[in-house]
Design an enzyme around this catalytic site. Structure first.
Site, mmCIF file in Angstrom:
data_model
loop_
_atom_site.group_PDB
_atom_site.id
_atom_site.type_symbol
_atom_site.label_atom_id
_atom_site.label_comp_id
_atom_site.label_asym_id
_atom_site.label_seq_id
_atom_site.Cartn_x
_atom_site.Cartn_y
_atom_site.Cartn_z
ATOM 1 N N ASP A 118 53.431 35.731 34.826
ATOM 2 C CA ASP A 118 53.777 36.936 34.062
ATOM 3 C C ASP A 118 55.285 37.183 34.168
ATOM 4 O OD1 ASP A 118 54.219 38.155 36.509
ATOM 5 O OD2 ASP A 118 52.668 39.698 36.269
ATOM 6 N N CYS B 236 52.452 35.465 39.761
ATOM 7 C CA CYS B 236 52.752 36.810 39.267
ATOM 8 C C CYS B 236 53.520 37.515 40.388
ATOM 9 C CB CYS B 236 51.490 37.550 38.814
ATOM 10 S SG CYS B 236 50.278 37.919 40.102
ATOM 11 N N GLY B 237 53.524 38.830 40.399
ATOM 12 C CA GLY B 237 54.274 39.520 41.450
ATOM 13 C C GLY B 237 53.735 39.213 42.828
ATOM 14 N N THR B 238 52.418 39.310 42.971
ATOM 15 C CA THR B 238 51.765 39.043 44.258
ATOM 16 C C THR B 238 50.976 37.732 44.279
ATOM 17 O OG1 THR B 238 49.785 40.176 43.502
ATOM 18 C CG2 THR B 238 51.427 41.507 44.692
ATOM 19 N N GLY B 239 50.645 37.214 43.105
ATOM 20 C CA GLY B 239 49.727 36.074 42.988
ATOM 21 C C GLY B 239 48.275 36.510 42.946
ATOM 22 N N HIS C 273 39.535 21.645 52.209
ATOM 23 C CA HIS C 273 38.203 22.207 52.467
ATOM 24 C C HIS C 273 37.583 22.919 51.259
ATOM 25 C CE1 HIS C 273 38.613 22.391 57.156
ATOM 26 N NE2 HIS C 273 38.894 21.191 56.662
ATOM 27 N N ASN C 274 38.421 23.555 50.439
ATOM 28 C CA ASN C 274 37.875 24.341 49.308
ATOM 29 C C ASN C 274 38.006 23.610 47.979
ATOM 30 O OD1 ASN C 274 39.845 26.858 50.834
ATOM 31 N ND2 ASN C 274 37.660 26.627 51.191
ATOM 32 N N HIS D 94 32.132 19.826 53.023
ATOM 33 C CA HIS D 94 32.814 20.862 52.249
ATOM 34 C C HIS D 94 32.293 20.929 50.815
ATOM 35 C CE1 HIS D 94 35.395 21.377 55.626
ATOM 36 N NE2 HIS D 94 35.764 20.100 55.593
#
Ligand code: RB5
Length: 146
Positions: free
Chosen positions: A8, A65-68, A98-99, A133
């Site tokens: 953004d 973005c600003g924070t993600g 793992h994810n 996983h």
């Protein structure tokens, strides 16, 4: 490797640095914008990148973005997307191992460009470990676990 990227208005400069870095590494980048400092709605860009990854048009995605956080929440609504917000490399490495996270998100108002580029390198250079996983990832999408 092909990377889809989106952001953004809070992250235009940070996105440019990341695109330059990836291009210098010889990695193809699909830039979904925004490239304007005018206030915009981060879900638009989160969803565009998420669909590109989910549809196989890109191998991995990067969202800023600003924070993600907001942009990752939007991306995670798309089936098959696992977007992880990271601000240090340990999490960026482990969320791939793992994810099997397929989108890295971070905040341009949270971290500096040096850390951002380290996150990007760590994320795209770390493979998924598979094994036990995979079962846990399958459980995330399985309605039986609701
Ligand atoms: C935009 O001001 C800001 O809300 C956005 O960049 C992001 O931080 C939302 O999660």
């Amino acid at each position: 490797m092909k990377i889809a990227i989106g952001n953004d208005h809070a992250a235009v400069d940070m996105k440019r640095e990341v695109v330059q870095h990836l291009t210098d590494r010889g990695i193809e980048v699909i830039n979904f914008g925004t490239d304007s400092y005018e206030s915009c709605d981060y879900p638009i860009y989160g969803k565009k990148v998420a669909h590109a990854v989910a549809d196989g048009k890109a191998d991995l995605g990067i969202l800023i973005c600003g924070t993600g956080i907001g942009i990752s929440l939007a991306a995670n609504k798309v089936k098959g997307i696992r977007a992880a917000v990271c601000s240090e490399t340990y999490s960026a490495r482990l969320t791939r191992k793992h994810n099997d996270a397929n989108i890295l998100a971070f905040g341009a108002r949270v971290i500096g460009p040096g850390t951002a580029l380290d996150l990007v390198d760590t994320f795209i250079d770390t493979p998924f470990e598979g094994g036990r996983h995979q079962r846990r990832i399958d459980m995330i999408e399985d309605p039986e676990n609701d």
